[in-house]
Write an enzyme that holds these catalytic residues in place. Structure first.
Site, PDB file in Angstrom:
ATOM      1  N   LYS A  57     -19.418 -38.580 -56.626  1.00 54.98           N
ATOM      2  CA  LYS A  57     -20.680 -37.845 -56.499  1.00 54.98           C
ATOM      3  C   LYS A  57     -21.757 -38.511 -57.346  1.00 54.98           C
ATOM      4  O   LYS A  57     -22.898 -38.681 -56.916  1.00 54.98           O
ATOM      5  CB  LYS A  57     -20.491 -36.389 -56.943  1.00 54.98           C
ATOM      6  CG  LYS A  57     -19.672 -35.565 -55.960  1.00 54.98           C
ATOM      7  CD  LYS A  57     -19.239 -34.211 -56.527  1.00 54.98           C
ATOM      8  CE  LYS A  57     -18.332 -33.491 -55.526  1.00 54.98           C
ATOM      9  NZ  LYS A  57     -17.777 -32.236 -56.041  1.00 54.98           N
ATOM     10  N   GLN A 101     -17.261 -28.675 -61.226  1.00 54.57           N
ATOM     11  CA  GLN A 101     -16.195 -29.230 -60.394  1.00 54.57           C
ATOM     12  C   GLN A 101     -14.958 -28.336 -60.469  1.00 54.57           C
ATOM     13  O   GLN A 101     -14.451 -28.060 -61.552  1.00 54.57           O
ATOM     14  CB  GLN A 101     -15.868 -30.664 -60.874  1.00 54.57           C
ATOM     15  CG  GLN A 101     -14.852 -31.384 -60.023  1.00 54.57           C
ATOM     16  CD  GLN A 101     -15.358 -31.689 -58.603  1.00 54.57           C
ATOM     17  OE1 GLN A 101     -16.526 -31.986 -58.393  1.00 54.57           O
ATOM     18  NE2 GLN A 101     -14.476 -31.601 -57.625  1.00 54.57           N
ATOM     19  N   ASP A 124     -23.966 -26.536 -55.132  1.00 56.21           N
ATOM     20  CA  ASP A 124     -22.764 -26.343 -54.316  1.00 56.21           C
ATOM     21  C   ASP A 124     -22.890 -25.131 -53.386  1.00 56.21           C
ATOM     22  O   ASP A 124     -21.990 -24.868 -52.596  1.00 56.21           O
ATOM     23  CB  ASP A 124     -21.545 -26.138 -55.238  1.00 56.21           C
ATOM     24  CG  ASP A 124     -20.532 -27.256 -55.084  1.00 56.21           C
ATOM     25  OD1 ASP A 124     -20.695 -28.066 -54.156  1.00 56.21           O
ATOM     26  OD2 ASP A 124     -19.585 -27.306 -55.887  1.00 56.21           O
TER      27      ASP A 124
END
Ligand SMILES: NC(=O)c1ccc[n+]([C@@H]2O[C@H](COP(=O)([O-])OP(=O)(O)OC[C@H]3O[C@@H](n4cnc5c(N)ncnc54)[C@H](OP(=O)(O)O)[C@@H]3O)[C@@H](O)[C@H]2O)c1
Length: 292
Positions: A57, A101, A124
């Site tokens: 990412k 994460q 997200d």
């Protein structure tokens, strides 16, 4: 041996195109806004798969011109410390996107941390406000993996209206938002999960079949309707008899590719699309700052 007749839905290629476009947008806007977009990926512990995703990412972000504010914390980090870090990042005007994460070490409460992220920096798309907007069909930051699936289906002009769509998996990360997005696109949606009985009968009816269970080979060719569009979200690391490890999805790709009309590969399908959507969410929050 079966012949592959299915066309590949090339997530890797589309993700590269999206990233090119984002790079151009950022290069144009940065002089006006006076700073690049910023993304903070927070990782706790040493899960090797998570470390690889985070690296991916950040690398993809750097390539398009997104500044990284990522931090890596030791496994024992407390909930309070992480909450404080999130509170600071929420206030930081250089930061447009924040993501934690997952999975987190067992002593941490992931849901409570996700609640702490400012909804307009929720890269997200997992904050209850953004999930609520999805339920209501309002504009908001969308969960990256299902958004990536939708973008790929759109790119290949796959018709969804009135189609039977089956989503295998009901997690907050993938299955549930995926089902909502397909519903929003006027598909008729069925959600299957670990308690579903006779999965085969359900998947055999799917014009669009999305597998997101995390079980290698769960979906066999016999479970797929001829001519279906098959999307494999699963990412499973398996080790073969020679000790070599590789990534496979939830779908038996080789056999299913002789039955389906379209299929996504693993790797190179939804994985890169997820990263592209994360960067897109970050840039969309960045653009929002110019409108405020
Ligand atoms: N491509 C990407 O970028 C990306 C992003 C995120 C995740 N993934 C991958 O996608 C997969 C799913 O991720 P996740 O976070 O959603 O996993 P998860 O939280 O473990 O959820 C798995 C879902 O699959 C269901 N399930 C389990 N066994 C099943 C079975 N035999 N039949 C039908 N459904 C079954 C579970 O049902 P219950 O709810 O009943 O337990 C659950 O809803 C994993 O392989 C993950 O690595 C890929």
């Amino acid at each position: 041996m079966e012949t592959q007749t299915a066309k590949i839905l090339d997530g890797k290629a589309l993700a590269a195109t999206i990233q090119q476009e984002l790079a151009t947008t950022i290069a144009e806007l940065q002089p006006k806004i006076g700073r690049p977009p910023g993304l903070a990926v927070l990782m706790v512990g040493d899960n090797p798969a998570s470390a690889a995703y985070v690296k991916n990412k950040e690398k993809a972000g750097a390539k398009v011109g997104i500044a990284s504010f990522g931090q890596h914390f030791p496994t024992q980090t407390s909930q309070t410390v992480l909450e404080e870090v999130i509170a600071e990042l929420n206030q930081d005007e250089q930061v447009d996107g924040i993501l934690v994460q997952l999975p987190l070490p067992k002593h941490l409460d992931a849901i409570s941390l996700l609640h702490k992220i400012a909804p307009d920096k929720d890269a997200d798309g997992l904050h209850p406000i953004n999930l609520g907007k999805l339920v209501r069909g309002e504009t908001g930051l969308r969960s990256c993996t299902p958004a990536g699936v939708m973008r790929l289906l759109e790119e290949y002009k796959i018709p969804l209206v009135g189609k039977q769509a089956v989503v295998v998996g009901r997690s907050i990360l993938v299955g549930k938002p995926m089902a909502l997005m397909l519903l929003e696109a006027d598909a008729t949606v069925t959600i299957a999960h670990s308690r579903t009985q006779d999965l085969k009968t359900i998947t055999q009816n799917a014009d669009i079949l999305i597998a997101a269970a995390g079980i290698p080979g769960l979906i066999t060719a016999q479970m797929v309707k001829p001519g279906a569009v098959v999307i494999d979200v699963g990412i499973n690391r398996v080790t073969d008899s020679s000790g070599k490890s590789r990534l496979i999805g939830d779908i038996d790709f080789a056999a299913t590719a002789s039955v389906a009309e379209y299929i996504t590969p693993v790797p190179g399908g939804i994985g890169p699309m997820t990263v592209a959507m994360l960067l897109q969410n970050t840039v969309s929050s960045y653009l929002q700052t110019t409108r405020n």
